[in-house]
Design a protein around this motif. Structure first.
Motif, PDB file in Angstrom:
ATOM      1  N   ASP A  37       0.860   5.220   2.070  1.00 18.13           N
ATOM      2  CA  ASP A  37       0.126   5.700   2.850  1.00 18.13           C
ATOM      3  C   ASP A  37      -0.764   7.036   2.300  1.00 18.13           C
ATOM      4  N   PHE A  73       1.317   9.202  10.873  1.00 17.60           N
ATOM      5  CA  PHE A  73       0.675   9.518   9.765  1.00 17.60           C
ATOM      6  C   PHE A  73       0.273  10.976   9.764  1.00 17.60           C
ATOM      7  N   HIS A 121       4.656   0.307  -0.158  1.00 20.74           N
ATOM      8  CA  HIS A 121       5.583  -0.381   0.559  1.00 20.74           C
ATOM      9  C   HIS A 121       4.689  -1.575   1.219  1.00 20.74           C
ATOM     10  N   HIS A 153       0.825  -1.071  -0.013  1.00 20.21           N
ATOM     11  CA  HIS A 153      -0.068  -0.086   0.100  1.00 20.21           C
ATOM     12  C   HIS A 153       0.819   1.255   0.029  1.00 20.21           C
TER      13      HIS A 153
HETATM   14 FE   LIG Z   1       2.241   2.290   5.431  1.00 18.23          FE
END
Ligand SMILES: [Fe+2]
Ligand SMILES: O=C(O)CCC(=O)C(=O)O
Length: 265
Positions: A136, A210, A195, A134
């Motif tokens: 982020d 995040f 990643h 995926h």
């Molecule tokens: Fe991630």
């Protein structure tokens, strides 16, 4: 469990609750986690927005000082993320503090996540991963890991077949992953990092942070990143809608309530 992941995306997520790459994975990620967001009391009008509200803290009798430590670390990481965002702004020919302006990251949706991977060994052929592939979702992620390997990146998301490289753990350093919103803002100049975690059969701990823009921030191609010959590649979207749609796709246990301003997209 009292602290289970709630509608505001805070608290505990059990093993296999998240599945970051549903097309490839045969089961959920072999990790459990704990989300800590910006602490927003119920009395604060912002708590009426989806994904905003109080954190869920374990009782101080069980973990004395935990709340204070987490809130302090979270607020320090917001400051550090803003410093990193200045480098990105300068690289994009913007004013240094562009991303800190009101409406962008002055009220960020920043999530700290404490992750624990089980000792289940990943098996790429069988679709078993610590964390499925995926990118982020936000502006950047600051990722702290222990010294157990497992993280991999794919530099060219469009290559067939994909080439995966190990990211060696580095003591005292953060790994900085670029997020989807930065890719959209920069019209693909900065690409969000694909990643995954291929677990080696050893327990592992990591702490991603995040850094995501304000819920209502409209993420659209920056004027410095497009021209007549290079028109915007992505339609504008709000930070909040992007996050809500991603959480719904990847978290089995995520049920956001229909608070003011939430919409499916
Ligand atoms: Fe991630
Ligand atoms: O555990 C790691 O190193 C990466 C975790 C990750 O990519 C994520 O939670 O988004």
């Amino acid at each position: 469990m009292k602290v289970i992941h709630d509608k505001n995306h805070r608290g505990y997520t059990p093993f296999e609750e998240e599945i970051l790459d549903p097309d490839t994975q045969s089961k959920g990620d072999s990790k459990e986690g704990y989300y800590v967001g910006v602490p927003i009391p119920e009395s604060d009008p912002r708590s009426r927005k989806p994904l905003h509200g109080p954190n869920q803290y374990p009782s101080p009798d069980v973990l004395p000082g935990w709340q204070e430590t987490m809130d302090h670390y979270h607020s320090e990481l917001i400051k550090l993320s803003k410093r990193v965002s200045r480098l990105i702004a300068l690289a994009l020919n913007l004013e240094e503090t562009y991303f800190e302006k009101p409406g962008i990251t002055d009220d960020p949706m920043a999530s700290l996540r404490l992750l624990h991977y089980s000792d289940e060994k990943s098996n790429v052929e069988l679709g078993i991963y610590g964390t499925g592939a995926h990118s982020d979702y936000g502006l950047i992620t600051l990722l702290a890991t222990d010294d157990v390997p497992g993280l991999q990146i794919c530099r060219d998301k469009t290559a067939v077949p994909q080439v995966w490289e190990d990211v060696p753990p580095m003591k005292g350093a953060y790994i900085v992953n670029l997020g989807d919103m930065l890719e959209r803002w920069s019209n693909g100049l900065f690409r969000s990092t694909l990643h995954r975690v291929v677990s080696q059969g050893i327990e592992r701990y990591s702490i991603p942070f995040f850094f995501e823009p304000n819920y209502d921030c409209l993420v659209e191609c920056l004027p410095t990143c497009c021209s007549e010959n290079n028109p915007p590649k992505y339609p504008p979207m709000t930070s909040g809608n992007h996050l809500l749609s991603k959480y719904k796709q990847t978290h089995k246990g995520f049920v956001s309530d229909q608070k003011l301003g939430s919409s499916d997209s």
